[in-house]
Write a protein that holds these residues in place. Structure first.
Motif, PDB file in Angstrom:
ATOM      1  N   ALA C 219     -14.318  -1.779 -16.450  1.00  0.00           N
ATOM      2  CA  ALA C 219     -12.924  -2.056 -16.071  1.00  0.00           C
ATOM      3  C   ALA C 219     -12.681  -1.697 -14.609  1.00  0.00           C
ATOM      4  O   ALA C 219     -12.093  -2.481 -13.842  1.00  0.00           O
ATOM      5  CB  ALA C 219     -11.973  -1.270 -16.973  1.00  0.00           C
ATOM      6  N   ALA C 220     -13.148  -0.521 -14.200  1.00  0.00           N
ATOM      7  CA  ALA C 220     -12.939  -0.080 -12.811  1.00  0.00           C
ATOM      8  C   ALA C 220     -13.678  -1.004 -11.841  1.00  0.00           C
ATOM      9  O   ALA C 220     -13.156  -1.379 -10.788  1.00  0.00           O
ATOM     10  CB  ALA C 220     -13.409   1.363 -12.642  1.00  0.00           C
ATOM     11  N   LEU C 221     -14.880  -1.381 -12.230  1.00  0.00           N
ATOM     12  CA  LEU C 221     -15.683  -2.252 -11.373  1.00  0.00           C
ATOM     13  C   LEU C 221     -15.012  -3.616 -11.199  1.00  0.00           C
ATOM     14  O   LEU C 221     -14.869  -4.126 -10.075  1.00  0.00           O
ATOM     15  CB  LEU C 221     -17.065  -2.386 -12.008  1.00  0.00           C
ATOM     16  CG  LEU C 221     -18.179  -3.051 -11.219  1.00  0.00           C
ATOM     17  CD1 LEU C 221     -18.311  -2.461  -9.829  1.00  0.00           C
ATOM     18  CD2 LEU C 221     -19.495  -2.914 -11.994  1.00  0.00           C
ATOM     19  N   ALA C 222     -14.586  -4.190 -12.298  1.00  0.00           N
ATOM     20  CA  ALA C 222     -13.929  -5.505 -12.233  1.00  0.00           C
ATOM     21  C   ALA C 222     -12.643  -5.424 -11.409  1.00  0.00           C
ATOM     22  O   ALA C 222     -12.313  -6.351 -10.654  1.00  0.00           O
ATOM     23  CB  ALA C 222     -13.628  -6.005 -13.645  1.00  0.00           C
ATOM     24  N   ALA C 223     -11.927  -4.313 -11.528  1.00  0.00           N
ATOM     25  CA  ALA C 223     -10.668  -4.155 -10.785  1.00  0.00           C
ATOM     26  C   ALA C 223     -10.923  -4.077  -9.282  1.00  0.00           C
ATOM     27  O   ALA C 223     -10.220  -4.713  -8.490  1.00  0.00           O
ATOM     28  CB  ALA C 223      -9.938  -2.905 -11.260  1.00  0.00           C
ATOM     29  N   LEU C 224     -11.937  -3.315  -8.889  1.00  0.00           N
ATOM     30  CA  LEU C 224     -12.194  -3.169  -7.446  1.00  0.00           C
ATOM     31  C   LEU C 224     -12.732  -4.467  -6.854  1.00  0.00           C
ATOM     32  O   LEU C 224     -12.433  -4.802  -5.702  1.00  0.00           O
ATOM     33  CB  LEU C 224     -13.144  -1.996  -7.190  1.00  0.00           C
ATOM     34  CG  LEU C 224     -12.576  -0.627  -7.608  1.00  0.00           C
ATOM     35  CD1 LEU C 224     -13.520   0.495  -7.169  1.00  0.00           C
ATOM     36  CD2 LEU C 224     -11.193  -0.396  -7.034  1.00  0.00           C
TER      37      LEU C 224
END
Lengths: 269, 269, 269
Positions: C219-224
């Protein structure tokens, strides 16, 4: 004006960008985003912090303190006093924006309290706000200066003498006064009055300049020139207040020494 | 619709710009800047003030009071009650935006408390917010109206009858109802739903119209037409929600009598 | 990187837009509008609510909780703890943004308290903020990371191990780490650092992805990636930080699966 003076004023911008001073704001919630962004755009680092537990520590890191009573509460005033006293003790300059002074007695009294308990470097407001603090009759409608019978230059002189600080009154023509010197700035554009918070942005800009220039009068003057020139540049691209607001930040970010030398319209009186 | 009615509605804008009434907001922190700017753009003067010590004095200067519970706290509700009672005593009209009513009982109960203790001129919300205040089943997800089984026009009629005030429900089609009259507005654009706070901006716009028009139903109707037409004009220039937001303020600032006459799409039922 | 991984990351966006999850924010007042708008632009529904009386009920409706201490107060921290404990009890993921940790002990201690009393899914900050939480020497000037001697990847690894959660450190190159996996994201543009709150917007974006993806690291990776790609797209149209801010929201709203597949620049380490 003397070319040398113009160059001196224009040269301050580079010092902000080289130093990237922290400008601690205790300010209103309406234009907190714009004031942070304008501080960043001119080259300084904004921080907004108002908790009683941290304001003294935060201001100790800062190059200047901006106090703006636009959405004041009793607790926020306590935070301003705490931060302000620490700033005074450390020699960190303070700019005060008495937003809405004259509209309610709560605002007038708290602005006067800050001026009395703290050593303020620059007081920046519109004519009726500053006038209300020295008992000049005027009409403040909310946070807008509607009219005063007394010319801004007289109000600024009297306020400067009364409070013993530099006073900057903004309007169609800005006036910057300290005990000995007076200058008027004719830069700017009517669209600045069409958005909320352009006065607050000017105050934050003064904060950025105060952080790198020990003479408050010079700092305030350079800041108002910067806002005025940026307003002129932005107005050319704007289709109204909404797009003007975006272009204003672009214009502040792209201000240059050359632009500030060439476009400044300052009279020394 | 009758050309005469259209002209009557369109003519209110000029009265705002001539009078420049003060519109006192006690409102949420998320869109405080946008609501101040839209108030300024339509021609009125916004002031945001919520300290218990000053709300009564500030509202006494105002032409209308905007109450918006988008980021309510217990203390803010006290400020709304203080300001609202003073407004009622002075005959200053109030518009209430029950943001998120139905999502939490805190919001629903405080909106009902304001409606019960104050005389509200206009209640403006989306279908599920207003529905929740009269016990209509619906789904509020946070501050967004997701669905209701009951048509907005029925909700508006029932709420108007229940609370004895003008009710404006905004959505793809807006409905404005008082005890006797109902109108629907088909102006607007889907991009209005793509930015946060377009509902809050409509409420502030109603505040500006209420300040110059004693008939709350007419004021609300003219305000929703203005927002809808401005949204249509802005959408043509926008590339998405971010640029739309800037162009929306431009469009509000440049609204004209002719535009409002020609573009309004109102049905009287 | 493997095309399959890129597709998996890019596919998460559609899930946000299909589900429209509610993302509950208890956050700072400076960029509350921008964080609400970016949440809406990516396809989720933001709600900002901080009253002690309603945070537990509100978070129960949400798909994720965003905690951001940018303008923290003692009472706001209590609201964060109340909401956070309810979120933990319900299995609702939390992302924490320790804005300004390291600048004042009040910020550092409260960030540590939240990390200690709540189960945090993702900690997102800049290198000096995150470093300050694990005792790495660095310089935080206000809310800006100025410098650290330790590479962000080491800080992220240590913080992830120490706090037992996914850690995302943003900067010129973003790092996303959990106990076993590390990825670096090279998307983005210098203009993201020229506006206030782009870090906070990244945190809100993580909140939106957390609401639909149970693996916090993904989730964090996709958001950044999403913020970085949107920043690149927006920069092409921008004339400076003000217009960039408008175009950034447009770019987030128009993000597509294809764009995210083609433009993502991720290294798995």
């Amino acid at each position: 004006m003397s070319t040398q003076k113009a160059q001196e004023l224009a040269s301050l911008l580079k010092r902000i960008r080289d130093c990237r001073p922290l400008v601690h704001h205790i300010t209103n919630m309406v234009v907190m985003n714009d004031t942070a962004n304008v501080t960043l755009a001119v080259g300084a680092l904004p921080v907004m912090a108002h908790a009683l537990e941290e304001v003294e520590e935060m201001v100790s890191l800062a190059g200047a303190l901006v106090l703006n009573i636009g959405t004041l509460t009793a607790e926020q005033i306590e935070a301003m006093l705490l931060a302000g006293k620490r700033a005074n003790a450390r020699g960190i300059p303070i700019v005060l924006d008495p937003v809405g002074a004259g509209a309610t007695s709560f605002r007038t009294q708290n602005a006067l309290r800050l001026l009395s308990e703290l050593r303020i470097a620059v007081l920046r407001g519109n004519a009726s706000e500053v006038g209300s603090l020295i008992g000049v009759a005027g009409v403040t409608r909310g946070v807008e200066s509607i009219s005063t019978d007394t010319p801004p230059s007289i109000i600024a002189r009297n306020a400067s003498s009364h409070f013993g600080c530099t006073v900057a009154i903004t309007g169609a023509r800005d006036v910057v006064v300290d005990g000995e010197r007076m200058a008027e700035v004719d830069n700017g554009h009517p669209l600045l009055a069409a958005i909320t918070g352009s006065g607050c942005m000017s105050t934050s800009m003064i904060g950025a300049y105060l952080a790198i220039e020990p003479d408050p009068w010079l700092a305030a003057l350079a800041a108002l020139i910067s806002m005025g020139v940026a307003g002129e540049v932005a107005a050319v691209k704007a289709g109204g207040p909404g797009t003007f607001r975006s272009h204003l930040l672009d214009a502040v970010a792209s201000l240059s020494y050359e632009q500030l030398c060439e476009r400044q319209r300052v009279s020394f009186l």
